[in-house]
Design an enzyme around this catalytic site. Structure first.
Site, PDB file in Angstrom:
ATOM      1  N   ALA A 237       0.784  -1.233   0.000  1.00  0.00           N
ATOM      2  CA  ALA A 237       0.000   0.000   0.000  1.00  0.00           C
ATOM      3  C   ALA A 237       0.815   1.282   0.000  1.00  0.00           C
ATOM      4  CB  ALA A 237      -0.934   0.003   1.212  1.00  0.00           C
TER       5      ALA A 237
ATOM      6  N   GLY B  77      -1.173  -0.346  -5.074  1.00  0.00           N
ATOM      7  CA  GLY B  77      -1.712  -0.393  -3.717  1.00  0.00           C
ATOM      8  C   GLY B  77      -1.926   0.984  -3.126  1.00  0.00           C
TER       9      GLY B  77
ATOM     10  N   SER C 126      -2.255 -10.153 -13.013  1.00  0.00           N
ATOM     11  CA  SER C 126      -1.615  -9.475 -14.145  1.00  0.00           C
ATOM     12  C   SER C 126      -1.876 -10.212 -15.448  1.00  0.00           C
ATOM     13  CB  SER C 126      -0.106  -9.408 -13.903  1.00  0.00           C
ATOM     14  OG  SER C 126       0.560  -8.876 -15.025  1.00  0.00           O
TER      15      SER C 126
ATOM     16  N   TYR D 150       7.698 -14.440 -13.268  1.00  0.00           N
ATOM     17  CA  TYR D 150       6.556 -13.580 -12.950  1.00  0.00           C
ATOM     18  C   TYR D 150       5.267 -14.235 -13.428  1.00  0.00           C
ATOM     19  CZ  TYR D 150       3.779  -9.287 -12.584  1.00  0.00           C
ATOM     20  OH  TYR D 150       2.821  -8.351 -12.247  1.00  0.00           O
TER      21      TYR D 150
END
Length: 309
Positions: free
Chosen positions: A36, A41, A163, A189
């Site tokens: 965040a 975030g 993603s 990833y």
């Protein structure tokens, strides 16, 4: 001439589409948000604060957390709390989540936004590859530990920030740590994001009838600091070349707010969104055999098998 996109390429069209928005209030809602203090975030936290939510940040850097807390509380007059954990260390993650559960009697929304991209293969003290641990195992552990709290607080929502990078694949359930293959950043990833999607489908099935929904979303091709842990050349290319083709991360915060607040999604679960538009993920991310195996491995690697047994 109208060009019709194949289903597996719809993400290209969806990324340019007009996105949905929500102005529904989040007043009284407790939202746990990871990652965040920057990027996606951070944008989500600002939007949630504007919607009057109470925000609990689960982050790595305490100095950044303090700065975000001070900024957001001053601007939006809401309460921001934070807990510290390095997502590369699952023991820290578990400790922080237990502290959250001990302090907060309810959790209405969980947003797993923390993410990492690495050009180098790095293992943690448990022998787990870093990207897989941070992007999949840590949010999986957080989600599982908070499930009962979310069910008790229902109707509630879980949003896994995933993603379109899952399309790179790379997931081999027999070689999660890249010991038998050449490691590449894009494929590692993709492996982590594929694994996360496979567990989202499983969780959606388990949560039917509980009042808790779980969905995954691509936050858009936006400028973030993901990958800043990599070498100087990578960072230079990211900021001087790649960023010119990316959008401002504000669109990610708006999309997450829609997924977290809109009454249109009250009963939508087990879906993948490109920002706010539902689409079909890559076929390898919906493989039932891989789903079963990655679920078992995720439970084992996070230590949850022992706790559930």
């Amino acid at each position: 001439m109208i060009v019709k996109f194949p289903e597996q390429l719809m993400f290209m069209k969806n990324s340019r589409a007009v996105q949905k928005q929500s102005d529904e209030s989040m007043d009284g809602k407790v939202c746990v948000v990871t990652g965040a203090t920057s990027g996606v975030g951070y944008e989500a936290v600002k939007k949630l604060a504007a919607g009057k939510a109470t925000i609990v940040m689960l982050v790595r850097n305490e100095n950044k957390a303090k700065a975000v807390k001070e900024e957001i509380e001053k601007k939006y007059s809401v309460f921001i709390d934070y807990f510290i954990a390095d997502f590369f260390d699952l023991k820290q993650v578990e400790k922080a989540v237990m502290a959250i559960m001990g302090k907060y009697p309810r959790v209405d929304v969980l947003i797993n936004s923390a993410g990492l991209h690495s050009t180098k293969r790095i293992l943690n003290k448990d022998g787990y590859e870093m990207v897989f641990c941070v992007n999949h195992l840590a949010p999986f552990l957080i989600t599982k530990l908070l499930l009962n709290k979310l069910i008790e607080s229902s109707p509630s929502r879980i949003i896994q920030v995933n993603s379109e990078g899952h399309r790179f694949n790379g997931l081999n359930v027999k070689d999660l740590n890249w010991e038998k293959r050449i490691y590449t950043g894009l494929r590692s990833y993709g492996a982590s994001k594929t694994a996360q999607l496979l567990t989202v489908w499983q969780l959606a099935e388990e949560l039917k009838g509980t009042g808790v929904t779980i969905n995954a979303m691509h936050p858009g091709a936006v400028r973030t600091n993901i990958g800043k842990n990599n070498g100087r050349l990578y960072r230079w290319f990211l900021h001087h070349v790649t960023w010119h083709f990316l959008k401002e991360p504000k669109i990610s915060g708006e999309a997450i707010y829609y997924l977290a607040s809109s009454s249109e999604l009250s009963n939508v679960s087990g879906a993948f969104f490109n920002l706010t538009i539902e689409e079909i993920p890559a076929k390898h991310a919906m493989d039932p055999k891989k789903q079963e195996k990655i679920w078992e491995l995720s439970l084992k690697m996070t230590g949850l098998t022992k706790k559930e047994g």
